[in-house]
Write an enzyme that holds these catalytic residues in place. Structure first.
Site, PDB file in Angstrom:
ATOM      1  N   GLY A  15       6.450 -45.021   6.968  1.00  0.00           N
ATOM      2  CA  GLY A  15       7.040 -43.692   6.989  1.00  0.00           C
ATOM      3  C   GLY A  15       8.497 -43.726   6.582  1.00  0.00           C
ATOM      4  O   GLY A  15       9.106 -44.786   6.452  1.00  0.00           O
ATOM      5  N   GLY A  17      12.242 -40.986   6.703  1.00  0.00           N
ATOM      6  CA  GLY A  17      12.875 -39.738   7.102  1.00  0.00           C
ATOM      7  C   GLY A  17      14.278 -39.662   6.556  1.00  0.00           C
ATOM      8  O   GLY A  17      14.674 -40.453   5.690  1.00  0.00           O
ATOM      9  N   GLY A  18      15.034 -38.701   7.067  1.00  0.00           N
ATOM     10  CA  GLY A  18      16.378 -38.509   6.568  1.00  0.00           C
ATOM     11  C   GLY A  18      17.314 -39.655   6.889  1.00  0.00           C
ATOM     12  O   GLY A  18      18.215 -39.971   6.109  1.00  0.00           O
ATOM     13  N   MET A  19      17.106 -40.316   8.016  1.00  0.00           N
ATOM     14  CA  MET A  19      18.000 -41.392   8.431  1.00  0.00           C
ATOM     15  C   MET A  19      17.568 -42.760   7.935  1.00  0.00           C
ATOM     16  O   MET A  19      18.412 -43.623   7.693  1.00  0.00           O
ATOM     17  CB  MET A  19      18.097 -41.423   9.967  1.00  0.00           C
ATOM     18  CG  MET A  19      18.901 -40.290  10.565  1.00  0.00           C
ATOM     19  SD  MET A  19      20.674 -40.541  10.373  1.00  0.00           S
ATOM     20  CE  MET A  19      20.940 -41.940  11.463  1.00  0.00           C
ATOM     21  N   VAL A  22      10.690 -46.498   8.037  1.00  0.00           N
ATOM     22  CA  VAL A  22      10.016 -47.124   9.167  1.00  0.00           C
ATOM     23  C   VAL A  22       8.922 -48.064   8.651  1.00  0.00           C
ATOM     24  O   VAL A  22       8.148 -47.702   7.751  1.00  0.00           O
ATOM     25  CB  VAL A  22       9.406 -46.073  10.108  1.00  0.00           C
ATOM     26  CG1 VAL A  22       8.741 -46.761  11.308  1.00  0.00           C
ATOM     27  CG2 VAL A  22      10.471 -45.100  10.579  1.00  0.00           C
ATOM     28  N   LYS A  37      12.725 -49.325  12.400  1.00  0.00           N
ATOM     29  CA  LYS A  37      13.396 -48.295  11.604  1.00  0.00           C
ATOM     30  C   LYS A  37      14.673 -48.880  11.025  1.00  0.00           C
ATOM     31  O   LYS A  37      15.552 -49.333  11.763  1.00  0.00           O
ATOM     32  CB  LYS A  37      13.708 -47.064  12.450  1.00  0.00           C
ATOM     33  CG  LYS A  37      14.434 -45.962  11.663  1.00  0.00           C
ATOM     34  CD  LYS A  37      14.402 -44.614  12.367  1.00  0.00           C
ATOM     35  CE  LYS A  37      15.191 -44.579  13.637  1.00  0.00           C
ATOM     36  NZ  LYS A  37      15.236 -43.236  14.236  1.00  0.00           N
ATOM     37  N   ASP A 131      17.649 -32.256  19.303  1.00  0.00           N
ATOM     38  CA  ASP A 131      16.875 -32.034  18.078  1.00  0.00           C
ATOM     39  C   ASP A 131      15.392 -31.990  18.414  1.00  0.00           C
ATOM     40  O   ASP A 131      14.561 -32.576  17.724  1.00  0.00           O
ATOM     41  CB  ASP A 131      17.167 -33.129  17.050  1.00  0.00           C
ATOM     42  CG  ASP A 131      16.702 -32.736  15.644  1.00  0.00           C
ATOM     43  OD1 ASP A 131      16.583 -31.521  15.376  1.00  0.00           O
ATOM     44  OD2 ASP A 131      16.476 -33.631  14.825  1.00  0.00           O
TER      45      ASP A 131
END
Length: 456
Positions: A15, A17-19, A22, A37, A131
């Site tokens: 996976g 994401g924005g940060m 993973v 991550k 969040d």
């Protein structure tokens, strides 16, 4: 693949994401699996590394089975930090809130109760998630174990009792617009009731298939500030009045008007009449589809008119909303022209787009055939090249100006990090208004520079 981080060897990417990205990893001797991550290289900065470290510390402070377990932290040779956490099997709650889909009431009560139990533990440990949204709530299915709920991604969590908070500055907002409480949008103090507001948005969405406020991010944020939420029963007839009462209390504009704690909300959930006992949602099949006529969403245009601000302030938030296009973002209010609908994405750092090859060159090279629309497709041309170049130059100039004025002062760290954030967010500028918004954010940053380090 095959890299060893700590005691684990990376097996596959699972996976992004924005940060960060993973990966699934495995202990080579005992076979234990974990998720790792790794922060994206372009985001590596003292502020973002600190954010990742805060997530690990926040999670370990809670110690609850409904919170994802993080048990390792380190840094790659290229300075990218990473965290090692338990590998979850199942689906995020966002999979259950697809457009025109809803959950049965009994499943909504089950999910909310489990989520609030974990959230209450976080609050008692002094941690506000900030969040909370369906993508950060995971429905876990493990062999020989009952289905459960886990909260993930405490990357912007605030330790309430910490006096030193390097992740925020005055007037900055962190979070996801569709789930932000009014005080969070204003950049004010956040607390447990801020998370409960987001829980109210989630409960509304799970019940009805839509969020209480719809539209562009700017419109939604202004609606959170000024517009009264609709009753869930106005979107789905037949809901008990206790459901309407609880959701409206969770979505109260003033924090003091919301339930005082997650446990108080759980008690109210018990008083909602059900036809069957609460149950976990089905992981293998979608929930009940909503008829098309029930998926209407209210207009939020009136919310913009209700804001007592000069014309154009609505775009003030969107001026920095590019910061939110990769997840949690940072926003500062500034008046700029009204927004336009976003166009095709053009990343600031993506470089020129290769055009379609031109028609064959005619025999005489000194008089080449003019390029035709068919030879180079207009949508593939790099857009806003001038704006892109000017924005890059301005950021570089401001970075040099900060260095010159601050002379390496430790007080410049917050400004340096916020400029880096603006630079990264500008990668997602897609329209002329996006570039205007990025420049507006830089205007505001420059004002802060002048206040913090006046010209000599």
């Amino acid at each position: 693949m095959g890299t060893q981080l700590g005691e684990f060897v990376i097996q596959e990417r699972i996976g992004a994401g924005g940060m960060g990205v993973v990966y699934r990893a495995e202990h080579p001797l005992i076979g234990k699996q974990a998720a790792i991550k790794v922060m994206r290289m372009e985001l590596v900065s003292p502020q973002h590394v600190q954010r990742l470290l805060v997530e690990a510390r926040a999670v370990n402070a809670i110690r609850h089975p409904g919170i994802i377990d993080i048990f390792g932290f380190g840094t790659l040779p290229d300075e990218r930090p990473y965290v090692i956490m338990e590998l979850l099997r199942g689906r995020p709650l966002s999979d259950f809130v697809r457009e025109k889909r809803r959950m049965e009431l009994e499943s909504v009560i089950w999910v909310m109760d489990q989520m609030l139990a974990a959230l209450g533990a976080a609050h008692r440990a002094g941690v506000v998630h900030r969040d909370l949204k369906p993508a950060n709530v995971f429905i876990v299915e493990a062999p020989e174990a009952p289905v459960s709920v886990k909260l993930v991604d405490f990357g912007i969590a605030k330790l309430m009792e910490s006096r030193d908070n390097p992740l925020t500055a005055d007037g900055l907002v962190l979070g996801t617009p569709e789930f932000m409480a009014p005080e969070q949008i204003r950049g004010g103090a956040v607390g447990p009731t801020t998370d409960l507001y987001a829980a109210g948005v989630m409960m509304f969405q799970l019940l009805t298939g839509t969020r209480p406020f719809q539209g562009e991010s700017v419109q939604v944020m202004f609606a959170h500030l000024e517009q009264s939420p609709p009753l869930p029963s106005s979107r789905l007839a037949g809901l008990p009045k206790e459901v309407d009462a609880l959701v409206l209390q969770l979505l109260a504009k003033e924090p003091a008007s919301r339930p005082p704690s997650a446990e108080a909300v759980r008690e109210q959930l018990k008083r909602i009449p059900l036809r069957e006992p609460p149950r976990a949602p089905s992981i293998t099949k979608p929930e009940v589809a909503i008829p098309a006529g029930d998926s209407q969403t209210p207009s939020t245009q009136d919310a913009l008119k209700a804001i007592h601000q000069p014309p154009g302030i609505g775009w003030a938030l969107l001026g920095a909303l590019v910061l939110l296009s990769v997840g949690a973002g940072v926003i500062r209010l500034r008046a700029v022209p009204p927004p336009e609908p976003p166009g095709p994405e053009t990343a600031l750092d993506a470089g020129p787009v290769e055009p379609t090859p031109p028609e064959p060159t005619p025999p005489e090279p000194t008089t080449p055939e003019p390029t035709t629309p068919e030879a180079v497709s207009p949508p593939q041309q790099p857009r806003f090249a001038k704006e892109k170049k000017e924005l890059r130059q301005r950021i570089q100039t401001l970075r040099k100006e900060l260095l010159r004025r601050s002379a390496g002062s430790p007080e410049s760290a917050a400004l340096r990090d916020s400029l880096h954030t603006i630079e990264q967010s500008a990668n997602y500028a897609r329209t002329a208004k996006d570039y205007a918004g990025a420049n507006s954010a830089l205007d505001d940053w420059e004002d802060r520079l002048k206040q913090r380090f006046p010209p000599r």
